[in-house]
Design an enzyme around this catalytic site. Structure first.
Site, PDB file in Angstrom:
ATOM      1  N   HIS A 139       0.840  -1.191   0.000  1.00  0.00           N
ATOM      2  CA  HIS A 139       0.000   0.000   0.000  1.00  0.00           C
ATOM      3  C   HIS A 139       0.881   1.249   0.000  1.00  0.00           C
ATOM      4  O   HIS A 139       2.041   1.201   0.424  1.00  0.00           O
ATOM      5  CB  HIS A 139      -0.876   0.050   1.263  1.00  0.00           C
ATOM      6  CG  HIS A 139      -2.042  -0.889   1.261  1.00  0.00           C
ATOM      7  ND1 HIS A 139      -2.356  -1.676   2.348  1.00  0.00           N
ATOM      8  CD2 HIS A 139      -2.983  -1.147   0.326  1.00  0.00           C
ATOM      9  CE1 HIS A 139      -3.442  -2.380   2.085  1.00  0.00           C
ATOM     10  NE2 HIS A 139      -3.845  -2.088   0.854  1.00  0.00           N
ATOM     11  N   CYS A 154      -3.303   0.980   9.488  1.00  0.00           N
ATOM     12  CA  CYS A 154      -4.313   0.011   9.025  1.00  0.00           C
ATOM     13  C   CYS A 154      -5.356  -0.306  10.089  1.00  0.00           C
ATOM     14  O   CYS A 154      -6.474  -0.718   9.774  1.00  0.00           O
ATOM     15  CB  CYS A 154      -3.646  -1.302   8.630  1.00  0.00           C
ATOM     16  SG  CYS A 154      -2.153  -1.150   7.670  1.00  0.00           S
TER      17      CYS A 154
HETATM   18  N1  GLY Z   1      -3.068  -8.616   5.702  1.00  0.00           N
HETATM   19  C1  GLY Z   1      -3.475  -7.359   5.305  1.00  0.00           C
HETATM   20  C2  GLY Z   1      -3.770  -7.312   3.865  1.00  0.00           C
HETATM   21  O1  GLY Z   1      -3.056  -7.935   3.121  1.00  0.00           O
HETATM   22  O2  GLY Z   1      -4.703  -6.719   3.422  1.00  0.00           O
END
Ligand code: GLY
Length: 255
Positions: free
Chosen positions: A163, A250
């Site tokens: 990300h 997150c």
């Molecule tokens: N484990 C977090 C993701 O890959 O979205």
């Protein structure tokens, strides 16, 4: 300043979450302890935290940030790019309806995909990472929605990271933490950059919460650099979430 945060308690199926980290499976009881400490840290920074119930059908659903992007005037409900995560956004939307009016809630629709981890806000501008989880159509829809509500969007192509915020954080004050492929990136040349050591790249994922920067515990060089920039740091242990490529950002939606 943030008034609220939303988090979701990890389900016992957390151990089956997506991972590229090669660090083994998370220890569930420890993950619960760390999650509780994370909530305490958010509350210590002055935000009211809504804690969603766990959902074992979605092993990654504690990473609630990926399900929505929040701003003062709009909440964008995402369409996660990871197959096993599609649907997490529905429960998050239900909670957000307590905070946003219907005409403030918008959606990313297939074939567009977008995950909140690919969005970094800097003032009125939202940087959107084009990644394996966020496709150009998702970014296009996001840009259109944000424009309607008076915000701007800039795209960043990712080549390596999961990300955008895997390797970038904006702890306000014109400062940017950069790691990996974002070190020296021309798009960010106007920021005061704090480079994160390659071996500590995970610690680039920090969050600013009302004047305090939450930093993952165990990265003293990162903590020292952020403090040297004049910022207040609060360390939070996220070792079990790191095993699933998950970081501090997150684990919550902040608004
Ligand atoms: N484990 C977090 C993701 O890959 O979205």
């Amino acid at each position: 300043m943030f008034t609220y945060a939303i988090v979701r308690t990890p389900a016992a199926t957390l151990t089956e979450g997506i991972s590229m980290a090669n660090l083994g499976k998370p220890i569930y009881p420890l993950a619960l302890e760390q999650h509780a400490a994370y909530i305490r840290a958010l509350r210590a920074c002055g935000v009211a935290v809504t804690v969603m119930e766990p959902d074992p059908a979605y092993p990654d659903s504690c990473f609630v940030e990926d399900a929505a992007v929040l701003a003062e005037r709009v909440a964008v409900i995402t369409n996660p790019g990871a197959e096993s995560r599609k649907g997490e956004e529905r429960a998050v939307e239900e909670v957000l309806r307590r905070f946003y009016a219907s005409d403030q809630i918008q959606h990313i629709h297939a074939p567009g995909t977008l995950e909140g981890g690919d969005i970094m806000r800097v003032g009125e501008c939202f940087y959107v990472g084009l990644s394996e989880r966020t496709n150009p159509e998702g970014a296009r829809q996001f840009r259109e929605i944000l424009r309607e509500y008076g915000y701007t969007v800039r795209e960043v192509q990712l080549n390596e990271m999961l990300h955008l915020k895997t390797g970038l954080a904006y702890p306000e004050n014109g400062i940017l933490l950069t790691a990996g492929e974002f070190a020296g990136h021309p798009l960010f040349r106007d920021f005061k950059t704090i480079p994160i050591d390659p071996l500590d790249a995970y610690s680039a994922n920090c969050i600013w919460v009302n004047g305090t920067v939450l930093v993952p515990a165990g990265y003293p060089a990162t903590t020292a650099r952020i403090e040297a920039a004049g910022l207040t740091v609060l360390e939070v242990d996220t070792s079990e979430f790191r095993k699933l490529d998950g970081g501090l950002s997150c684990l919550s939606l902040r608004f």
